[in-house]
Design an enzyme around this catalytic site. Structure first.
Site: not given
Length: 348
Positions: A205, A286-288
């Protein structure tokens, strides 16, 4: 003309690589904006992963560094310079600089933590009172590319250190109460073969992008790739000369995109749509959202645009999200296809 003088070790030209557009785009976008967070390239053996990564490093424009500095310090950007160089500049000492090729550092599978992070000479510190730091691979990779082949076979502890440094842009080494901190801002590129096992989801991720590459099945394309490689092996300098114009055009495009990046804007409605897609796909954290916004801006800058459009998002979003989906053993469709389906529903 003396060919040996032209280049000590010829590198296959990036623009001569046939196919594998997804991998090439991911690398270009990470070079334009290193804050995207690197790229994980998973694919079959013998699909040109290492060749492509070395080719992008060779393509990049030279960088200005402080002479004889082990961290490739920038002469004016505080985030990219070592404490020693900062002190010299604050004391108004004249600092000499030189231009070098963008560092391309390979992390071997058997590397130790000391080899990666660097180490402090405790004996010298205690006996002579001198803080001596032996630079590791993270120091050498500052402002360059750090490549980890077979990253899925690397010790999880080392992968953690790598990802922490890539995310923060700094590396801190502490031994016996002595601490050294230095800049470590690099593009992290990992590659691996899925047959040898996947990375843990929480590590996966943290890579900004995930490119999947497959062996080319089209016979005519395979022949083209084989011929291109044979031509390079027979006379590398002739092949480099042949693609000189294409290489220069791509290098110029990257330089312009790097300069224009900060001027690119993304409309609020498009940001909402990106987050809507992430929500529908049950992407954790919220990385995406963050990476997709960054990658869309980098792609728009690469296309010489000042504003992100829907097509820019469509081009990059699968690369940014496919590795963040929860694995369902009963799922019959590929994660990339699942992302594509959701994107088409929301963005059309």
């Amino acid at each position: 003309m003396d060919r040996i003088q032209k280049q000590t070790r010829p590198v296959f030209p990036f623009t001569a690589i046939v196919g594998q557009e997804e991998m090439k785009l991911a690398l270009i976008l990470n070079v334009i904006d290193p804050k995207i967070g690197g790229v994980m390239i998973m694919g079959d053996r013998g699909t040109g992963k290492s060749t492509t990564i070395r080719a992008i490093a060779d393509l990049l424009p030279e960088i200005e560094v402080v002479t004889d500095d082990m961290f490739n310090s920038h002469v004016s950007d505080y985030d990219l310079m070592s404490d020693f160089v900062k002190q010299q500049i604050e004391n108004q000492v004249n600092v000499s600089t030189q231009f070098i090729k963008v560092p391309m550092v390979d992390l071997p599978l058997g590397a130790t933590e000391d080899r990666l992070c660097g180490t402090i000479d405790i004996e010298k510190a205690l006996n002579e009172g001198i803080k001596t730091f032996e630079a590791g691979l993270l120091a050498k990779a500052n402002r360059g590319i750090l490549y980890v082949d077979e990253v899925n076979l690397l010790d999880d502890h080392l992968v953690d250190i790598l990802l922490d440094s890539a995310a923060s842009g700094w590396n801190t080494v502490e031994r016996e109460g002595i601490s050294v901190r230095h800049p470590a801002r690099f593009v992290l590129v990992g590659s691996g073969n899925p047959e040898e096992g996947e990375l843990r989801p929480q590590l996966l991720d943290r890579f900004g992008m995930h490119a999947e590459i497959r062996t080319v099945r089209d016979p005519s394309l395979r022949v083209k790739i084989v011929e291109q490689r044979a031509k390079f092996d027979q006379d590398p300098y002739l092949c480099i000369e042949e693609f000189k114009g294409n290489q220069k055009d791509l290098k110029d495009n990257i330089i312009v995109a790097q300069k224009n990046l900060e001027n690119v804007v993304i409309d609020y409605d498009l940001k909402v749509k990106i987050s809507q897609i992430c929500g529908l796909l049950n992407v954790d954290g919220l990385r995406g959202d963050i990476v997709t916004n960054r990658a869309a801006k980098a792609f728009a800058a690469y296309q010489n645009k000042d504003e992100v459009e829907i097509d820019d998002i469509k081009k990059v979003i699968t690369l940014c999200l496919r590795h963040r989906l929860r694995k369902d053993p009963l799922e019959t469709i590929d994660s990339g296809t699942k992302v594509d389906q959701t994107v088409n529903e929301i963005l059309n």
